[in-house]
Design a protein around this motif. Structure first.
Motif, mmCIF file in Angstrom:
data_model
loop_
_atom_site.group_PDB
_atom_site.id
_atom_site.type_symbol
_atom_site.label_atom_id
_atom_site.label_comp_id
_atom_site.label_asym_id
_atom_site.label_seq_id
_atom_site.Cartn_x
_atom_site.Cartn_y
_atom_site.Cartn_z
ATOM 1 N N ALA A 31 0.841 -1.202 0.000
ATOM 2 C CA ALA A 31 0.000 0.000 0.000
ATOM 3 C C ALA A 31 0.878 1.256 0.000
ATOM 4 C CB ALA A 31 -0.931 -0.003 1.203
ATOM 5 N N ALA A 32 1.919 1.272 0.819
ATOM 6 C CA ALA A 32 2.825 2.423 0.866
ATOM 7 C C ALA A 32 3.543 2.603 -0.472
ATOM 8 C CB ALA A 32 3.838 2.247 1.990
ATOM 9 N N ARG A 33 3.991 1.519 -1.051
ATOM 10 C CA ARG A 33 4.688 1.581 -2.349
ATOM 11 C C ARG A 33 3.728 2.046 -3.445
ATOM 12 N NH1 ARG A 33 8.652 3.026 -5.171
ATOM 13 N NH2 ARG A 33 9.248 1.669 -6.857
ATOM 14 N N LEU A 37 4.113 5.168 -6.060
ATOM 15 C CA LEU A 37 3.952 5.032 -7.515
ATOM 16 C C LEU A 37 2.914 6.012 -8.051
ATOM 17 C CD1 LEU A 37 4.012 1.174 -8.123
ATOM 18 C CD2 LEU A 37 5.615 2.860 -9.028
ATOM 19 N N ALA A 38 1.824 6.164 -7.328
ATOM 20 C CA ALA A 38 0.752 7.064 -7.774
ATOM 21 C C ALA A 38 1.252 8.500 -7.871
ATOM 22 C CB ALA A 38 -0.432 6.981 -6.826
ATOM 23 N N ARG A 39 2.132 8.892 -6.970
ATOM 24 C CA ARG A 39 2.681 10.252 -7.020
ATOM 25 C C ARG A 39 3.681 10.426 -8.171
ATOM 26 N NH1 ARG A 39 2.356 9.684 -1.347
ATOM 27 N NH2 ARG A 39 4.511 8.992 -1.151
ATOM 28 N N ARG A 40 4.420 9.378 -8.500
ATOM 29 C CA ARG A 40 5.477 9.473 -9.514
ATOM 30 C C ARG A 40 5.025 9.115 -10.922
ATOM 31 N NH1 ARG A 40 9.438 5.563 -7.191
ATOM 32 N NH2 ARG A 40 9.312 4.928 -9.344
ATOM 33 N N CYS A 41 4.051 8.250 -11.052
ATOM 34 C CA CYS A 41 3.672 7.713 -12.362
ATOM 35 C C CYS A 41 2.304 8.236 -12.769
ATOM 36 C CB CYS A 41 3.661 6.187 -12.325
ATOM 37 S SG CYS A 41 5.238 5.471 -11.890
ATOM 38 N N GLU A 42 2.302 9.059 -13.782
ATOM 39 C CA GLU A 42 1.065 9.677 -14.257
ATOM 40 C C GLU A 42 0.037 8.670 -14.748
ATOM 41 O OE1 GLU A 42 0.557 12.881 -17.456
ATOM 42 O OE2 GLU A 42 2.229 13.554 -16.189
#
Length: 65
Positions: A31-33, A37-42
């Protein structure tokens, strides 16, 4: 037939086999990872993390555009 780039989706499913004592720890780490990813990968549209009732498996599903 031409594909519209905005209509293309990819679903990635990963199943982890874990000792029951580590299931919750793995689910929390995934969940943390996923948040990172959601913040970095559009293109990441959704994430689902499911834990089995027997405590031995965790399923992570990621949907990408």
């Amino acid at each position: 037939m031409t594909a519209n780039a905005h209509s293309l989706w990819f679903t990635q499913m990963i199943e982890y086999d874990v000792p029951p004592a580590r299931q919750a720890e793995l689910a929390n780490a995934l969940a943390a990872r996923s948040e990172q990813l959601a913040r970095r990968c559009e293109g990441l549209e959704s994430v689902s993390i499911q834990a089995s009732d027997d405590g031995c498996r965790v399923l992570q599903s990621l949907q990408w555009r």
